[in-house]
Design an enzyme around this catalytic site. Structure first.
Site, PDB file in Angstrom:
ATOM      1  N   CYS B  83       0.825  -1.212   0.000  1.00  0.00           N
ATOM      2  CA  CYS B  83       0.000   0.000   0.000  1.00  0.00           C
ATOM      3  C   CYS B  83       0.857   1.259   0.000  1.00  0.00           C
ATOM      4  O   CYS B  83       0.332   2.367  -0.118  1.00  0.00           O
ATOM      5  CB  CYS B  83      -0.939   0.004   1.200  1.00  0.00           C
ATOM      6  SG  CYS B  83      -1.682  -1.599   1.499  1.00  0.00           S
ATOM      7  N   SER B 208     -11.283   1.548   4.149  1.00  0.00           N
ATOM      8  CA  SER B 208     -11.118   2.239   2.869  1.00  0.00           C
ATOM      9  C   SER B 208     -11.708   1.351   1.776  1.00  0.00           C
ATOM     10  O   SER B 208     -11.708   0.138   1.893  1.00  0.00           O
ATOM     11  CB  SER B 208      -9.640   2.526   2.597  1.00  0.00           C
ATOM     12  OG  SER B 208      -8.878   1.353   2.681  1.00  0.00           O
ATOM     13  N   ILE B 210     -12.433  -0.283  -2.186  1.00  0.00           N
ATOM     14  CA  ILE B 210     -11.690  -0.796  -3.341  1.00  0.00           C
ATOM     15  C   ILE B 210     -11.842   0.258  -4.433  1.00  0.00           C
ATOM     16  O   ILE B 210     -12.965   0.573  -4.836  1.00  0.00           O
ATOM     17  CB  ILE B 210     -12.269  -2.159  -3.769  1.00  0.00           C
ATOM     18  CG1 ILE B 210     -11.941  -3.206  -2.692  1.00  0.00           C
ATOM     19  CG2 ILE B 210     -11.746  -2.581  -5.137  1.00  0.00           C
ATOM     20  CD1 ILE B 210     -12.710  -4.512  -2.832  1.00  0.00           C
ATOM     21  N   LYS B 333      -9.722   6.532   3.571  1.00  0.00           N
ATOM     22  CA  LYS B 333     -11.045   6.102   3.986  1.00  0.00           C
ATOM     23  C   LYS B 333     -12.156   6.633   3.064  1.00  0.00           C
ATOM     24  O   LYS B 333     -13.068   5.903   2.714  1.00  0.00           O
ATOM     25  CB  LYS B 333     -11.239   6.551   5.441  1.00  0.00           C
ATOM     26  CG  LYS B 333     -12.617   6.466   5.992  1.00  0.00           C
ATOM     27  CD  LYS B 333     -13.030   5.021   6.204  1.00  0.00           C
ATOM     28  CE  LYS B 333     -14.515   4.902   6.282  1.00  0.00           C
ATOM     29  NZ  LYS B 333     -15.155   4.815   4.957  1.00  0.00           N
ATOM     30  N   HIS B 337      -8.460   4.315  -1.780  1.00  0.00           N
ATOM     31  CA  HIS B 337      -7.114   3.757  -1.598  1.00  0.00           C
ATOM     32  C   HIS B 337      -6.743   2.861  -2.789  1.00  0.00           C
ATOM     33  O   HIS B 337      -6.689   1.645  -2.661  1.00  0.00           O
ATOM     34  CB  HIS B 337      -7.077   2.978  -0.270  1.00  0.00           C
ATOM     35  CG  HIS B 337      -5.760   2.373   0.066  1.00  0.00           C
ATOM     36  ND1 HIS B 337      -4.561   2.830  -0.407  1.00  0.00           N
ATOM     37  CD2 HIS B 337      -5.451   1.313   0.860  1.00  0.00           C
ATOM     38  CE1 HIS B 337      -3.588   2.083   0.079  1.00  0.00           C
ATOM     39  NE2 HIS B 337      -4.095   1.146   0.834  1.00  0.00           N
TER      40      HIS B 337
END
Lengths: 178, 396
Positions: B83, B208, B210, B333, B337
């Protein structure tokens, strides 16, 4: 047998989606569907079915141990570091062929969660609880938490137990509440 | 070593971007960055592409993106740090300029997660812990990993679900103001408390989404930057650290050591004391893949003492006007993300904040010190990246 029916169901879902795709191509001559917002999406006609083959030769004793009902870790005889998950190489001392030791059964739960949204490959299980326990020798173990879940809280005593995982039928380990 | 300046930024709309493919999505950000810097592709001497992939069809995304965006014949690589892949891509480009290897480099972050159905994405992210010992046998999901942090934090410091709700409500508030955000609506505490459990104690509104999205940054040497802009934003320092793959190897489940260490490294290079760090920055972007991660970030960055991060949430101290504004673009959030784009997106948001160019005045902070911080965590604590930005030229 239960595992067979899970596989059959999965295969049926895959076959159904392929049939739908075949039908679409036959009708429109294109594998293109529309998503919720009306955007055209090309649906891959090349399927990739992945299943990895993970070498376990260096830690085969761990799996032999499970068959005997024991959970084994490795220990470097030179620096004393205990490895769990087990590994046969101590990177600090640059030695290999570490000693195999049995882990104590007693531990305390240091954290946990209940998985409600499951990955597809776990969708045939009920919601499950995953925890991390600190064993009496200071080693941490991650595993499913089972047993008397009314007692489930951080700090509660758990026992590391070897059991079969159904419906697959392979042997693994659990953290059990009394 | 030379000073490195940001001379152009680009950001696509984040969301379910089924209207474009991966390379078309990247182009939206790349085009904006080139126009902002007022330079052509031929000036870019190197580009890096942050992309975690798996869910999208192209296996070598850096080349595909370069081809589409007219960046061919430039050196490139795809950069992966889970990430934090975007921050890793930024680091690649930053070091290329800082070392003197090139004068102008571009960092692109792009991810298109909707190329795979959502359940498959849940499966693929779950596999991104320590595969055999966490996923194969125990089916941990990504919310599950962070839920292990949340449960431990609750037990140790008395965190309540409502405290996490305060973080989610703030994220949605700022997301509602951000035209680039995936979610653009406010939520109430009641909606938060009623939202569906994902991995207890975390709910849908703790998580968060997709997301698909892209962001791009053009970095230049001081000499080049002086020629093209009179308002550069400088990268003052960056700290990078890594941790364990397997969560059980950690001894403390209320902190992310890699992020803490990365902050210490970045602070040391910038001459900032951890205890005073919140006084130094006008705004911060922290990695809130789940609400609990934002509270832990407050502590790992020294914005609050250990166990007191939750108080910043309870007292609304991280809204604009509070002790330190955090994630005023909606954060992971609510902004979304898209794994490989997130780190670059943070840098874009902060550079624009420092230049009073927030896309909505309701999300513009007051810039007093001209300093901003980005905190980007990869995996379950696998990677930690902390980057410090300033409008003042660093003394090197």
């Amino acid at each position: 047998m239960a595992m067979m029916s899970i596989r059959d169901n999965l295969q049926k879902q895959i076959n159904d989606s392929i049939k739908q795709l075949d039908f679409l191509v036959k009708q429109t001559k294109m594998p293109i569907i529309q998503d919720k917002s009306g955007n055209p999406l090309w649906v891959d006609v090349r399927e990739l079915d992945l299943r990895y083959q993970i070498p376990v030769k260096k830690v085969q004793k761990f799996f032999n141990g499970l068959k005997d009902g024991k959970i084994l870790a490795t220990k470097c005889q030179k620096c004393g570091t205990v490895y769990f998950p087990p590994q046969d190489d101590c990177p600090y001392c640059k030695t290999s062929g570490l000693e195999w030791i049995e882990l104590p059964k007693e531990g305390k739960l240091i954290t946990y969660t209940k998985i409600s949204v499951k990955p597809p490959s776990f969708s045939h299980y009920q919601d499950y609880i995953v925890g991390i326990a600190k064993l009496s020798n200071g080693v941490n173990v991650t595993a499913w938490v089972i047993g008397n879940l009314e007692k489930l809280t951080v700090g509660v005593d758990v026992k590391l137990e070897v059991k079969e995982r159904e419906p697959e039928g392979y042997i693994t380990y659990y953290l059990e509440l009394e | 070593m030379r000073n490195v300046a940001i001379i152009g930024t680009g950001h696509s709309k984040f969301g379910a971007r089924t209207d474009v493919n991966l390379q078309e999505l990247a182009w939206e950000a790349v085009k904006q960055a080139l126009e902002e810097a007022n330079i052509d592709q031929k000036e870019i001497q190197y580009f890096s592409v942050g992309n975690a992939g798996m869910w999208s069809s192209e296996n070598l995304p850096a080349i595909v993106v370069g081809e589409y965006c007219g960046l061919t014949t430039k050196g490139t690589m795809r950069v992966e740090a889970a990430c934090a892949s975007g921050s890793a891509a930024l680091r690649e480009a930053y070091l290329a300029v800082k070392s003197g290897e090139v004068d102008v480099a571009m960092a692109i972050g792009v991810e298109q997660m909707h190329q795979s159905p959502n359940p498959n994405v849940v499966e693929m992210i779950g596999r991104a812990g320590s595969y055999f010992w966490e996923f194969e046998n125990f089916g941990l999901t990504f919310p599950g990993y962070y839920a292990l942090y949340a449960t431990a934090y609750m037990a140790k410091y008395g965190l309540k679900e409502e405290d996490l709700g305060k973080i989610a409500i703030k994220a949605h508030h700022y997301g509602s103001l951000n035209p680039y955000a995936h979610f653009q609506k406010e939520i109430s505490m009641e909606e938060y408390m009623k939202s569906k459990p994902v991995a207890w104690p975390l709910k849908i509104y703790d998580s968060s989404p997709i997301t698909d999205g892209a962001a791009a940054i053009i970095l230049a040497s001081e000499d080049f930057a002086r020629k093209v802009t009179d308002s550069p934003v400088w990268i003052v320092s960056q700290g990078v650290s890594s941790g364990f793959a397997n969560l059980s190897r950690k001894s403390d489940f209320t902190t992310i050591e890699a992020a803490r260490e990365a902050a210490d490294m970045a602070y040391k290079k910038a001459g900032i004391n951890r205890e005073d760090s919140w006084k130094v920055f006008d705004v911060a972007e922290v990695h809130d893949c789940f609400t609990i991660a934002e509270i832990i970030a407050y502590e790992d960055l020294g914005f609050a003492r250990r166990g007191e991060g939750v108080n910043l949430a309870r007292e609304n101290q991280t809204y604009i006007g509070g002790r330190i504004p955090v994630n005023v673009d909606g954060g992971l959030k609510a902004k979304g993300h898209p794994i490989g784009a997130t780190g670059v997106s943070m840098a874009v948001s902060l550079a624009r904040q420092l230049l009073y160019r927030a896309p909505n005045k309701g999300m513009q902070v007051e810039v007093k010190n001209g300093m901003a911080l980005a905190h980007n965590v990869g995996g379950t604590g696998h990677y930690g990246y902390v980057t410090i930005f300033s409008t003042r030229r660093p003394s090197q």
